[in-house]
Design a protein around this motif. Structure first.
Motif, short mmCIF file in Angstrom:
data_model
loop_
_atom_site.label_atom_id
_atom_site.label_comp_id
_atom_site.label_asym_id
_atom_site.label_seq_id
_atom_site.Cartn_x
_atom_site.Cartn_y
_atom_site.Cartn_z
N PHE A 43 30.05 36.67 48.04
CA PHE A 43 30.73 35.41 48.14
C PHE A 43 30.86 34.94 46.55
N VAL A 44 29.78 35.30 45.85
CA VAL A 44 29.78 34.62 44.47
C VAL A 44 30.50 35.75 43.32
N VAL A 45 30.36 36.99 43.66
CA VAL A 45 30.77 37.83 42.82
C VAL A 45 31.96 38.59 43.04
N MET A 46 31.93 39.44 43.95
CA MET A 46 32.92 40.35 44.49
C MET A 46 34.39 39.78 44.94
N MET A 47 34.02 38.64 45.85
CA MET A 47 35.52 38.12 46.15
C MET A 47 36.32 37.32 45.18
N PRO A 48 35.67 36.82 44.03
CA PRO A 48 36.54 36.34 43.09
C PRO A 48 36.87 37.29 42.07
N CYS A 49 35.97 38.19 41.73
CA CYS A 49 36.33 39.32 40.72
C CYS A 49 37.12 40.43 41.20
N VAL A 50 37.11 41.09 42.61
CA VAL A 50 37.75 41.86 43.15
C VAL A 50 39.37 41.05 43.41
N GLY A 51 39.31 39.75 43.55
CA GLY A 51 40.66 39.10 43.96
C GLY A 51 41.10 39.10 42.52
N LEU A 52 40.57 38.68 41.61
CA LEU A 52 41.25 38.77 40.00
C LEU A 52 41.90 40.24 39.91
N ALA A 53 41.11 41.13 40.00
CA ALA A 53 41.41 42.57 39.58
C ALA A 53 42.85 42.88 40.55
N CYS A 54 42.57 42.32 41.88
CA CYS A 54 43.71 42.72 42.72
C CYS A 54 45.20 42.33 42.20
N ALA A 55 45.19 41.47 41.39
CA ALA A 55 46.54 40.88 40.60
C ALA A 55 47.20 41.94 39.86
N LEU A 56 46.27 43.00 39.46
CA LEU A 56 46.68 44.17 38.58
C LEU A 56 47.59 44.96 39.60
N GLU A 57 47.47 44.96 40.72
CA GLU A 57 48.37 45.75 41.71
C GLU A 57 49.80 45.28 41.52
N THR A 58 50.21 43.90 41.39
CA THR A 58 51.41 43.51 41.11
C THR A 58 51.97 43.72 39.84
N PHE A 59 51.15 43.73 38.77
CA PHE A 59 51.76 43.79 37.27
C PHE A 59 51.63 45.08 37.09
N CYS A 60 50.61 45.86 37.28
CA CYS A 60 50.39 47.45 36.65
C CYS A 60 51.62 48.47 37.43
N SER A 61 51.58 48.33 38.75
CA SER A 61 52.41 49.31 39.48
C SER A 61 54.05 48.48 39.05
N THR A 62 54.25 47.68 38.95
CA THR A 62 55.83 47.21 38.41
C THR A 62 55.86 47.60 37.01
N ALA A 63 55.09 47.22 36.01
CA ALA A 63 55.13 47.65 34.60
C ALA A 63 55.23 49.37 34.39
#
Length: 535
Positions: A94-114
């Motif tokens: 609840f406190v760590v993995m949800m927000p942090c993994v959620g933030l990291a998942c945005a990399l799937e948008t940027f990195c794969s396209t880049a």
């Protein structure tokens, strides 16, 4: 033909073709691959998704097995220890993995396209640095919260023994918190380059060490420290994962996309947060609803909480394969959009969804058939085993849709539609699922844990179907090519067409692209290989 192969020999993604030689003013960019039949395209995408999902699923299973093994060792210590460990994992999620993994998942948008759209492959590392900054900042307030967590739990009604054990677990676990979230960023960095096996190799090397440490630190007469040994083993494992993947990158072609640390990643970082925040919100809305069920279960006593821990371990295991397919689909769809292949991106999304249903229904059947045996893996207490067998049919019924949520979320991340996922998740889980769950569990029906799961099923199924309908009926895939390149240009503070492997044109609306747009390959003799790479 030979010249074309030479020009692309440095690429690691199986999708990539050589950049077009067109200049600004040429109308290129959407390649419908009209020379590829539907049957061939389906065969290619299915082959790629299966071959990519298998190593990802293995790495996900290894990672989830770490908590699974820890629960097995702790569960033999007693009901309170198992309940405290379950509650600790819930708080960590609840406190760590949800927000942090959620933030990291945005990399799937940027990195794969880049990786496919940008001529400078170090833009992948540039975006990854933004992810590292975001997850590190997110961890800062966690330290103070975990230090005083036992007092907080007692103040809201948790028993003193469970609260004390939970606080001890969380403080030890903090030692390995940063390398875990950094590892999540590194995984997406290599996956965006089409290197799906990296995490699998690292996990395979670390898993035996974790299994041995988990047992010895809990049970060994010489070095065992009891309950605290479980989070300590996890912390050590997290550092090994981070260091192992870092070493893999340093010794592989993945390092070519790194480019070194630079403070320039802070310039325009809001463009990253513009997708990272909805990504975290999307994950938090759904994940937190599951954790609320765990919290609600704790109100019914240690037996209910222990049985809930058994069910959640099953959920963690069965979720991994659909999540792996979703992660592979996120890479494939993002890479395809980045090089203008909207038809291939669409087929990848649809085929991955079919795969998700096949896997989900198989897992549900297996769980239902083994519902009377599952509880014995964690506890010898007959009450825990009985309650686990009663809960399993409800979980088995909802498990397919839960897995599909993880899979479809990957597709939405590739499209940059995290905000849509968050918008759909909030009413599904927090307007309907959670209130219904607590009404059925704690209200007049008095169904307790079963009521909590019935309410949760409403949100899971509704959320899953809503996302799938949007992807199937409302996505304009041709338009998404333009959107993803426009987003990439904004995120790098550059509208220079030379930054892209595919040329862009200004239009009357001030965007980057002219319409209609088409893409042609500079090599008229090119062909398509078994995995969709232009050869």
């Amino acid at each position: 033909m030979d010249d074309h192969r030479t020009s692309t020999s440095h690429e690691t993604s199986p999708l990539l073709s050589s950049p077009s030689t067109a200049t600004l003013g040429d109308q290129i960019l959407i390649d419908d691959e009209t020379n590829v039949s539907r049957a061939v395209l389906i065969k290619q995408e299915l082959a790629w998704l299966v071959s990519s999902s298998i190593p990802l699923a293995l790495s996900y299973f290894c990672q989830s097995s770490f908590a699974f093994v820890s629960m097995l060792n702790v569960g033999r210590l007693g009901v309170n220890e198992l309940a405290a460990a379950s509650l600790s994992v819930m708080i960590i999620n609840f406190v760590v993995m949800m927000p942090c993994v959620g933030l990291a998942c945005a990399l799937e948008t940027f990195c794969s396209t880049a990786f496919t759209a940008s001529r400078d492959k170090t833009r992948v590392g540039f975006h990854m640095q933004r992810g590292l900054v975001a997850v590190t900042l997110q961890l800062v307030p966690t330290v103070l919260l975990f230090v005083y967590m036992d007092s907080i739990l007692q103040s809201i009604g948790q028993t003193e023994e469970v609260a004390t054990l939970c606080g001890e677990f969380l403080r030890v676990w903090l030692l390995g918190s940063w390398p875990l979230v950094a590892f999540e960023c590194l995984k997406r960095f290599v996956q965006a380059q089409g290197i799906m096996q990296a995490g699998t190799w690292v996990m395979a090397a670390v898993a035996p060490i974790h299994f041995l440490m988990s047992h010895m630190l809990v049970w060994s007469d010489s070095i065992g420290i009891g309950f605290a040994g479980a989070p300590l083993a996890t912390a050590i494992t997290n550092w090994l994962l981070f260091l192992g993947l870092t070493a893999y990158i340093a010794c592989s072609k993945a390092k070519e996309a790194w480019g070194g640390f630079t403070l320039d990643c802070l310039d325009g970082i809001w463009e990253f947060y513009r997708l990272a925040i909805p990504s975290a919100a999307m994950m938090s809305c759904s994940w937190s609803a599951f954790e609320m069920v765990t919290f609600g279960s704790s109100m019914f006593g240690p037996v209910s909480l222990a049985a809930q821990a058994c069910i959640f371990s099953a959920m963690s295991l069965t979720y991994q394969t659909p999540a792996a397919i979703g992660s592979a689909a996120a890479t494939r769809v993002g890479n395809s959009l980045g090089c203008g292949k909207q038809r291939r991106a669409r087929f990848s999304a649809y085929i991955s969804m079919c795969m998700g249903y096949a896997v989900g229904m198989t897992c549900s059947l297996m769980l239902f058939l083994n519902r009377y045996r599952w509880g014995y893996m964690y506890s010898d207490v007959e009450e825990v085993v009985t309650l686990c067998s009663e809960l399993m049919p409800y979980f088995a019924a909802v498990q397919t849709y839960d897995g599909m949520n993880g899979l479809v979320a990957g597709i939405l991340r590739a499209l940059g539609k995290q905000s849509l996922g968050a918008i759909l998740a909030f009413p599904s889980f927090w307007v309907l699922a959670v209130p219904i769950a607590f009404y059925l569990g704690m209200g007049p029906p008095h169904l307790e844990v079963i009521g909590l799961w019935l309410g949760l099923a409403v949100g899971v199924i509704l959320y899953s179907l809503a996302q799938q309908c949007y992807i199937l009926f409302y996505i304009d895939w041709r338009h998404e090519v333009k959107v993803c390149l426009d987003r990439l240009a904004r995120s790098t503070k550059s509208l220079d067409p030379a930054q892209f492997t595919i040329a862009v044109c200004g239009d009357s609306d001030g965007g980057l692209y002219s319409t209609p747009v088409t893409r042609t390959n500079s090599n008229s003799n090119s062909s398509v290989d078994d995995y969709g790479a232009l050869a």
